[in-house]
Design a protein around this motif. Structure first.
Motif, PDB file in Angstrom:
ATOM      1  N   LYS A  44      36.775  38.286  34.004  1.00 20.24           N
ATOM      2  CA  LYS A  44      37.022  39.408  34.724  1.00 20.24           C
ATOM      3  C   LYS A  44      36.086  39.575  36.102  1.00 20.24           C
ATOM      4  O   LYS A  44      36.612  39.982  37.227  1.00 20.24           O
ATOM      5  N   ALA A  45      35.046  38.848  36.025  1.00 20.15           N
ATOM      6  CA  ALA A  45      34.165  38.460  37.110  1.00 20.15           C
ATOM      7  C   ALA A  45      34.948  37.718  38.227  1.00 20.15           C
ATOM      8  O   ALA A  45      34.856  37.776  39.463  1.00 20.15           O
ATOM      9  N   MET A  46      35.880  37.013  37.643  1.00 25.44           N
ATOM     10  CA  MET A  46      36.446  35.809  38.644  1.00 25.44           C
ATOM     11  C   MET A  46      37.762  36.852  39.236  1.00 25.44           C
ATOM     12  O   MET A  46      38.346  36.119  40.151  1.00 25.44           O
ATOM     13  N   ARG A  51      47.357  41.783  31.628  1.00 23.84           N
ATOM     14  CA  ARG A  51      48.752  42.379  32.120  1.00 23.84           C
ATOM     15  C   ARG A  51      48.944  43.830  32.169  1.00 23.84           C
ATOM     16  O   ARG A  51      49.401  44.494  32.829  1.00 23.84           O
ATOM     17  N   SER A  52      48.153  44.402  31.157  1.00 28.59           N
ATOM     18  CA  SER A  52      48.097  45.918  31.018  1.00 28.59           C
ATOM     19  C   SER A  52      47.475  46.676  31.751  1.00 28.59           C
ATOM     20  O   SER A  52      47.819  47.714  32.044  1.00 28.59           O
ATOM     21  N   GLU A  53      46.733  45.887  32.575  1.00 27.93           N
ATOM     22  CA  GLU A  53      45.961  46.554  33.823  1.00 27.93           C
ATOM     23  C   GLU A  53      46.532  46.625  35.007  1.00 27.93           C
ATOM     24  O   GLU A  53      45.930  47.169  35.933  1.00 27.93           O
TER      25      GLU A  53
END
Length: 60
Positions: A44-46, A51-53
């Motif tokens: 997430k930091a990268m 896909r759901s977001e």
């Protein structure tokens, strides 16, 4: 009082081993969960998203 009987050692050992294995599996699951959470946080930091977001592509 309950008498120990002739198979007391076997029964005690079986219950002891079962309790140890269940505790070990619980500890393993907790560590595995923490490891996966840290991997997801790194992704997430990268900037990667699930896909759901993602915003859906609207058909034209």
């Amino acid at each position: 009082m309950i008498e120990s009987g002739e198979h007391f050692e076997f029964i005690f050992g079986a219950y002891g081993l079962s309790a140890f294995l269940i505790a070990a599996l619980c500890i393993w699951v907790v560590f595995s969960y923490k490891k996966q959470e840290s991997r997801l946080a790194a992704l997430k930091a990268m900037g990667l998203k699930r896909r759901s977001e993602r915003t859906p592509i609207k058909p034209e």
